[in-house]
Design a protein around this motif. Structure first.
Motif, PDB file in Angstrom:
ATOM      1  N   THR A 265       0.840  -1.202   0.000  1.00 50.64           N
ATOM      2  CA  THR A 265       0.000   0.000   0.000  1.00 50.64           C
ATOM      3  C   THR A 265       0.873   1.250   0.000  1.00 50.64           C
ATOM      4  O   THR A 265       0.641   2.190  -0.769  1.00 50.64           O
ATOM      5  CB  THR A 265      -0.930   0.013   1.225  1.00 50.64           C
ATOM      6  OG1 THR A 265      -1.804  -1.117   1.171  1.00 50.64           O
ATOM      7  CG2 THR A 265      -1.757   1.279   1.268  1.00 50.64           C
ATOM      8  N   THR A 347      -6.259  -1.150   7.388  1.00 52.91           N
ATOM      9  CA  THR A 347      -6.467  -0.988   5.950  1.00 52.91           C
ATOM     10  C   THR A 347      -6.533   0.503   5.644  1.00 52.91           C
ATOM     11  O   THR A 347      -7.209   1.255   6.351  1.00 52.91           O
ATOM     12  CB  THR A 347      -7.765  -1.682   5.488  1.00 52.91           C
ATOM     13  OG1 THR A 347      -7.688  -3.076   5.826  1.00 52.91           O
ATOM     14  CG2 THR A 347      -7.960  -1.537   3.994  1.00 52.91           C
ATOM     15  N   THR A 458      -9.131  -2.904  10.706  1.00 54.62           N
ATOM     16  CA  THR A 458      -9.642  -4.220  10.306  1.00 54.62           C
ATOM     17  C   THR A 458      -9.160  -5.347  11.215  1.00 54.62           C
ATOM     18  O   THR A 458      -9.899  -6.269  11.515  1.00 54.62           O
ATOM     19  CB  THR A 458      -9.217  -4.518   8.862  1.00 54.62           C
ATOM     20  OG1 THR A 458      -7.831  -4.222   8.699  1.00 54.62           O
ATOM     21  CG2 THR A 458     -10.001  -3.660   7.889  1.00 54.62           C
TER      22      THR A 458
END
Length: 489
Positions: A265, A347, A458
């Motif tokens: 990410t 996340t 998450t």
């Protein structure tokens, strides 16, 4: 008696020859007409194509650009990395400098004011024209965005010396943490050549301009006659400020998987340094190999939890020593940019990274999947911070999640005593309190004034430790190599 017969035969032969000649003449005529027809058709088609090529494009006709080379300075990945720079104070004069100057020269030539004077461009002219064309292309790129864009002609065009700096990552060294007795080994990767090239060519470009306000939404007046603020519109700038992502980690079966997910990410975010700090006495080669493979510029440090907290039977303050070690690193090595605590089991939407990097002091936004309320968020009423919404307040002044705020490095330097307390459940509140004085009006509200969720708590399902491999049965198979990659507590 024979002469008449011979004469009759001769007459019959001449009739057949005459018919053959007529057929040959007809065939030649047909071929000639076909040849003329084909030639005429070809000439007509050529003239038609030439005529169509001279016609202007229709107003609704679109030319598709198929060049998707990532080497272009305005490729999609380049623009996406700078897409969230505030644009309410863009200097439009610099954007149209090259085009406007060319039009003025052509007008002077038509009016007979003398020939156009040419000069050899220097390095400053090239850098200026490059930045102007990049900004103009960015504006045309954002012309497809349906949000209103308010441009101010009173914006400043001065350069910022702080924007000319870049992240400097160091090679592998060994340091001793000021507050720790153990040594910390660091491993860093240098930034890519693309980032260095961009830094070199954009040192003379304008500094980032901060949004001073929002455009009023006319549609809001139809709903009761009250206009409400729309979310900010952002455009590309030449160089974003650096980001420092502090990620605490510890040895467990899910460790490598979570670092891999977060690392890829962060790989979409430019001008970033990833501080991975493990709760251990020494570095783990598996973690270092994973970070090398991902390719994000990083520093791999260790900061073990103090022994008195390991022996307690109460909740342990996990990640506190790691985060405080990251703060010490920034105080010693960074002078600008923004820091953010990014846990490896969360996340993230990459847009939040591009928004937080322009934080002046402290910025906040909502975090999803937190407690029974499903979200932890600041409460905003009429554009002002009114309070906090969270499933557990617990007497906290700042009941926010760790993933819901970012802090300016300069602001951190102004608070040399700021740190995170070893108090489970009150880590965020204690750290934000240590940044005092901090007024609610100074807290910047991101994610569309806290109306969007761009981060989620998450977490990852707990996994039992893997059973040991039967080396007698599988010692000479690929499972022997996979056995070395399994992380056990």
């Amino acid at each position: 008696m024979l002469l008449p017969q011979a004469k009759e035969v001769k007459l019959n032969g001449s009739g057949v020859s005459s018919n053959n000649n007529n057929k040959m003449a007809l065939g030649k005529s047909i071929k000639m007409y076909l040849t003329i027809f084909v030639a005429t058709t070809c000439v007509y088609m050529v003239l038609y194509q030439y005529h169509m090529s001279r016609q202007p494009l229709a107003t609704n006709e679109v030319i598709k650009h198929t060049d998707k080379s990532s080497s272009s300075p305005l490729s999609s990945s380049f623009i996406a990395s700078y897409l969230w720079s505030p644009a309410a104070n863009v200097n439009t004069t610099a954007m149209g400098q090259g085009q406007g100057e060319g039009q003025r020269q052509r007008q002077r030539q038509r009016q007979g004011q003398g020939p156009i004077q040419l000069h050899a461009p220097n390095a400053t002219d090239i850098a200026t024209s490059t930045s102007a064309s990049m900004a103009a292309s960015a504006m045309s790129f954002l012309s497809t965005v349906s949000l209103p864009l308010t441009l101010s002609s009173s914006s400043s065009s001065s350069s910022s010396s702080s924007d000319a700096k870049s992240i400097i990552t160091r090679t592998t060294t060994t340091r001793t943490a000021p507050a720790l007795t153990s040594t910390t080994t660091t491993a860093a990767t240098t930034t890519t050549s693309t980032t260095r090239t961009t830094t070199t060519t954009t040192r003379t470009t304008q500094k980032r301009l901060v949004t001073s306000g929002h455009a009023q939404n006319a549609m809001g007046k139809a709903d009761g006659g009250v206009a409400h603020k729309t979310r900010s519109t952002f455009i590309a700038v030449s160089k974003p400020p650096p980001l420092y992502i502090i990620t605490p980690t510890y040895r467990r079966p899910e460790q490598l998987a979570e670092l891999t997910r977060l690392g890829y990410t962060l790989k979409h975010v430019l001008n970033l340094l990833w501080l991975v700090i493990e709760d251990a006495n020494r570095t783990n080669p598996l973690v270092a190999h994973t970070l090398d493979r991902i390719g994000v510029p990083y520093e791999y440090l260790v900061a073990p939890m103090p022994e008195q907290y390991k022996l307690t039977k109460r909740a342990k303050p996990r990640g506190v020593s790691n985060r405080n070690r990251g703060l010490d690193y920034l105080r010693a090595n960074a002078t600008e940019g923004v820091l953010y605590f990014a846990d490896d089991d969360n996340t993230y939407d990459i847009n939040i990274f591009e928004q937080m990097r322009y934080t002046k002091k402290v910025s906040m936004w909502p975090v999803g999947l937190v407690t029974k309320t499903g979200v932890s968020s600041p409460i905003i009423r009429e554009g002002k911070l009114e309070g906090y919404y969270d499933g557990w307040i617990g007497g906290r002044k700042y009941p926010v999640d760790m993933a819901g705020f970012a802090v300016s490095v300069k602001f951190l330097h102004e608070r040399p005593q700021a740190k995170m307390p070893f108090k489970p459940g009150y880590e965020e509140d204690g750290f934000l309190r240590s940044l005092a004085p901090l007024d609610n009006a100074e807290i910047e509200l991101l994610a569309d004034e806290c109306r969007e969720i761009l981060t989620w708590h998450t977490q990852t399902k707990k996994n039992s430790p893997a059973l040991p491999l039967n080396m007698t049965r599988y010692g000479h198979t690929n499972l022997a190599f996979i056995e070395k990659l399994l992380v056990r507590p």
